[in-house]
Each structure stands twice: as C-alpha cells, then as structure tokens.
Design a protein around this motif. Structure first.
Motif, mmCIF file in Angstrom:
data_model
loop_
_atom_site.group_PDB
_atom_site.id
_atom_site.type_symbol
_atom_site.label_atom_id
_atom_site.label_comp_id
_atom_site.label_asym_id
_atom_site.label_seq_id
_atom_site.Cartn_x
_atom_site.Cartn_y
_atom_site.Cartn_z
ATOM 1 N N ARG A 95 0.839 -1.215 0.000
ATOM 2 C CA ARG A 95 0.000 0.000 0.000
ATOM 3 C C ARG A 95 0.866 1.254 0.000
ATOM 4 N NH1 ARG A 95 -3.542 -2.759 4.253
ATOM 5 N NH2 ARG A 95 -4.955 -3.907 2.895
ATOM 6 N N SER A 96 1.937 1.231 0.799
ATOM 7 C CA SER A 96 2.763 2.449 0.858
ATOM 8 C C SER A 96 3.607 2.613 -0.405
ATOM 9 C CB SER A 96 3.634 2.447 2.113
ATOM 10 O OG SER A 96 4.527 1.372 2.065
ATOM 11 N N TYR A 111 -6.118 0.928 -5.938
ATOM 12 C CA TYR A 111 -7.478 0.359 -5.939
ATOM 13 C C TYR A 111 -7.522 -1.088 -5.453
ATOM 14 C CZ TYR A 111 -12.209 -0.579 -7.696
ATOM 15 O OH TYR A 111 -13.527 -0.927 -7.810
ATOM 16 N N PHE A 112 -6.682 -1.968 -6.030
ATOM 17 C CA PHE A 112 -6.744 -3.388 -5.651
ATOM 18 C C PHE A 112 -5.794 -3.741 -4.499
ATOM 19 C CE2 PHE A 112 -8.804 -4.057 -9.869
ATOM 20 C CZ PHE A 112 -9.981 -4.572 -9.352
ATOM 21 N N PHE A 113 -5.300 -2.706 -3.814
ATOM 22 C CA PHE A 113 -4.522 -2.963 -2.603
ATOM 23 C C PHE A 113 -5.325 -2.546 -1.369
ATOM 24 C CE2 PHE A 113 -1.316 -2.486 -5.953
ATOM 25 C CZ PHE A 113 -0.671 -3.705 -5.823
ATOM 26 N N LYS A 114 -6.558 -2.063 -1.630
ATOM 27 C CA LYS A 114 -7.402 -1.614 -0.505
ATOM 28 C C LYS A 114 -7.928 -2.815 0.287
ATOM 29 C CE LYS A 114 -10.394 0.817 -2.623
ATOM 30 N NZ LYS A 114 -11.420 1.635 -3.186
ATOM 31 N N LYS A 115 -8.201 -2.577 1.560
ATOM 32 C CA LYS A 115 -8.736 -3.648 2.412
ATOM 33 C C LYS A 115 -10.026 -4.204 1.808
ATOM 34 C CE LYS A 115 -8.891 -4.432 7.363
ATOM 35 N NZ LYS A 115 -7.958 -5.529 7.246
ATOM 36 N N GLY A 116 -10.114 -5.518 1.771
ATOM 37 C CA GLY A 116 -11.336 -6.155 1.275
ATOM 38 C C GLY A 116 -11.257 -6.536 -0.199
ATOM 39 N N VAL A 117 -10.395 -5.859 -0.976
ATOM 40 C CA VAL A 117 -10.286 -6.204 -2.408
ATOM 41 C C VAL A 117 -8.847 -6.553 -2.793
ATOM 42 C CG1 VAL A 117 -12.328 -5.043 -3.329
ATOM 43 C CG2 VAL A 117 -10.234 -3.731 -2.989
ATOM 44 N N GLU A 118 -8.035 -6.871 -1.779
ATOM 45 C CA GLU A 118 -6.630 -7.174 -2.078
ATOM 46 C C GLU A 118 -6.446 -8.625 -2.528
ATOM 47 O OE1 GLU A 118 -8.099 -7.181 0.998
ATOM 48 O OE2 GLU A 118 -6.525 -6.604 2.383
#
Ligand code: FPP
Ligand code: MG
Length: 422
Positions: A95-96, A111-118
């Motif tokens: 994420r960082s 977008y695809f590193f966000k919680k729930g969609v990783e």
C-alpha cells in the motif's frame, strides 16, 4: 489423561505444528510469542533463542487449555496461516509503495490494494512458503546462530527481506496485468467490485497499470541482481506475449491444444514459476534446486489456469467475483471446449464460426455439457498439480521442521488449487 498431557502428546506426535500452535496459544492462555521466522520464541515470558526441538519447548509450556488443542489441530492444514503474520506487513508495504502525489493516480494504483479487495495474495503466499522450503541451513557453528547480534541471524533476515521483495514485485506485476487485462476484456467486475476501467475509464486503468510496473521495477533494481532483473523482465514480456497470442489467434491456432497450453504458460504460469526461481536464486541454491522451484511454480500455475478456465463455465458470477462465461463470449476457446471437440468434431465448426450469432454460444455449451470436456480439463489440472508435488518431493532432503512444514504447505496448496470453486 489431563488436558495438558493430551495436548503435549498431540504436539509430540506432530512436531511441525509445535511452534505454530504456540503462536495460537497466546490468544488463549496469554502466552507471548514472536518472530514469524521462528528463530526465537518467547514462551511464558521466557526467551528461547534458536530453533527448538519439541522436547525443549515442552519444558516451557504451562496450563494449556482444551481450546488450544482444537486450535492446533485446525491450523495444521492451512498454508495461508503459516505466512499470515508476514503477509500482513507485506500488504501494508505494498500500500505504501503505490502512494503518489497525484490524487487520481493514487486512488487508481491503490485500488486493488485496498482492504477487502486485495485478493487472496496467493502469489506472495506461495513465494514466502517457497523461501522457507528452500531454507537450507547455513553451515556455521550453532553458537553463532544463537548469538543475539550474530552474523547468521543478520544474513538470514537480509535474505528473507530480499525474498519478500520478490513477493511484492510479483504481486504488483500481477495487479498491473489484471488492470490491463480488464481493459482488453472490457470487464465490468473484478474481485467482486467494479473493475477499475469501468469506474475510472480505460485510460486511467492503463496508466495505473504502467505505474505499478514502474514501482515494481524500482524494488527489483534495489535487489542489485542482474539475473533476477532479466528474469522478471522476461516475465513481463511473457505476459504480453500470452495476451497477444490470445488476441491474435488464427482460426487454426484457436482449436489447437498445444497453442492453448503455450499461451497459458505465458499468460499465467510464467509469473509464478520465474518468481519461484528468483526466490531460489537469492538463496544461491544449485541450478537443480532452482529448476525444481521453477517447475513447482510452472505446474501450479498451469493447474491454476486450467481450473480457472473450468470455473469460467461452471462458476457463477457471484462466486467468481467476475463475469462467468467470459471466455466463450470473447471467442476464447479453452481446455474444456478443446477436449469436447475430440468427442464432437462438429463443435469445432461451430467454434470456428466465431460467436457473431449468440445461438452458437448455446449450441457450444450444449455440446460441452454432453461431453467429458470439463472432467478432462480437471484431470489435466490434476496432472499438473501432481507434477508440482513431484518437484517439491525432489528437493534435497531436509529435516528442519520449518522447511518440512513449508514444503507440506506447498503440496497442500496444489490441492487447494484443484478443489477451488472461486
Ligand atoms: C487474466 O486473464 C490476465 C492475465 C493472467 C495476464 C494479462 C496480461 C496482460 C494484459 C499483458 C500486460 C501485462 C502487464 C504486466 C501490464 P483472463 O482474462 O483469462 O482472466 P480473468 O478472468 O481473471 O480476467
Ligand atoms: Mg480477463
């Protein structure tokens, strides 16, 4: 038999579980534990350095509860939990790594590193397990290994960090390829949410993919290893080659199983197989061991994609988190249909026509339903899963508990890939 005795008897007969179960005991009995690499443990406030035998650790355990026993049994079979304490900081680092000052680019790339969609972080899990599976002990006196600031500890930590970098690079390349793939496929959904292209448009999705690639290559450069740089550059070339092969098939190639398998290697298996090899190259293993690591990734990747292609027919959009029947709708012919043609040659003619007429899709699905196509594609996936297991079984013998446990987890992953329904 008292609870403590029963738990200890169980742990004695399953030594590989021991330290892992200690980690879980903390939750139940307030036992403290640290180090995902299990180089040292803190049990009941007492530090135990170095890898311990079950017997040594046994002396430090007190007051086990029945709950602990159940947890230990349950955890035995989950390869993901073996590296979960390493995956979590790795996800934070990812994420960082994709942060940037331009707000739209930042939200697109993240977008695809966000919680729930990783996602399942399947690739990093495989790579960290492979790193431990190849962790042949360094031949130095054990006293050095136990020294608090010892050279070996530092070298091992440094090596592990470099292997984690491979996992991070692999995940960034994977997500970049999905962003581009969804543009090419005009996909609406991915991982159960709107695809980035449908949310922010094709242009931003393509740029976000390029951005992720550039960030992956920054990490790659930091490894200062020319062989691995070339290897990963080749992987990106393979992804593009596979996708282009799929997009530009002649009518003859479309019905050719060999062409399909070659494309599948480029599109899916090359990334995981060469990343496994990179993990091995970092440990300076023999060429044979690196080839076995590569073979495992290759066959796991091929099995994974074959099951993906089966699920495209048998899964629902809800279970897959993306559209089902997507391949056939895009005129992409995969293993189940290629096998079905062998039983119903007239299906070949239907497929050759393309799918301008939607009734032809129904006709093709009807032939597929009456054929052994789905089962034969699953059998082929199973064959590759077994070849992946064979590669693990062929690794040089090692009786280190962590190594053995990770090898078993890699074997278990092949079963998970075959049985998956989403
Ligand atoms: C998913 O395929 C896509 C891939 C495995 C690779 C896509 C590769 C590219 C778009 C080339 C560009 C690569 C980079 C690194 C930018 P699929 O459509 O069969 O699977 P799906 O059902 O998950 O969409
Ligand atoms: Mg796609």
């Amino acid at each position: 038999m008292g609870t403590r005795k029963r738990v200890c008897a169980f742990l004695f007969s399953n030594p590989g579980l021991y330290q892992h179960s200690i980690a879980k005991l903390r939750l139940i009995n307030g036992v403290d534990y640290s180090s995902s690499r299990r180089q040292f443990s803190v049990v009941n406030g007492e530090a135990i350095r170095g890898k311990q035998t079950t017997e040594q650790l046994y002396k430090h355990v007190d007051g086990l509860s029945t709950g602990a026993e159940v947890t230990a049994v349950k955890d035995q079979l989950d390869p993901f939990s073996l590296v979960s304490d390493e995956i979590s900081p790795l996800t934070d680092r990812l994420r960082s790594m994709v942060v940037t000052e331009v707000p739209k680019l930042a939200s697109a790339a993240g977008y695809f590193f966000k919680k729930g969609v990783e996602g399942k972080r399947f690739r990093p899990t495989v790579l960290l397990l492979m790193a431990t599976a190849l962790n042949m002990p360094v031949s130095m006196p054990s006293v050095d290994r136990l020294s608090p600031t010892g050279v070996i500890d530092n070298l091992e930590t440094e090596l592990r960090r470099r292997q984690q970098c491979i996992a991070e690079i692999t995940e960034m390349i994977h997500v970049a390829s999905l962003l581009h793939d969804d543009v090419l496929d005009d996909a609406d959904t991915r991982r159960g949410v709107s695809s980035l292209n449908s949310l922010m448009g094709n242009k931003l999705a393509v740029l976000a993919g390029n951005f992720l690639l550039s960030r992956a290559f920054v990490v790659l450069a930091s490894l200062e290893n020319d062989e691995i740089v070339s290897l990963i550059a080749e992987v990106v070339e393979h992804l593009i080659t596979g996708e282009t092969m799929q997009m530009t098939t002649t009518s003859e190639q479309r019905l050719n199983m060999q062409y399909y398998m070659e494309k599948t290697y480029y599109k899916t298996a090359s990334l995981i197989s060469n990343s496994c090899k990179a993990i091995s190259l970092l440990t300076e293993q023999t060429a044979e061991t690196s080839t076995l690591a590569y073979d495992y990734g290759k066959h796991l990747g091929l099995a994974y994609q074959l099951i993906d292609d089966v699920l495209d027919f048998t899964g629902t959009s809800a279970s897959l988190g993306k559209s089902s029947l997507s391949d056939i709708r895009h005129g992409i012919i995969t293993a189940p249909l290629l096998f079905a043609i062998e039983e119903f040659p007239q299906l070949g003619e239907v497929l050759q026509r393309g799918f301008d007429n939607p009734a032809d899709i129904d006709l093709a699905l009807d032939y597929l339903g009456r054929s052994q196509g789905i089962q034969r594609a699953k059998d082929l996936a199973l064959k590759h899963a077994r070849l992946a297991v064979k590669a693990i079984d062929s690794l040089p013998e090692n009786d280190d508990e962590d190594v053995r446990q990770s090898r078993q987890a890699l074997v278990d992953l092949t079963k998970i890939v075959i049985k998956r329904t989403k």
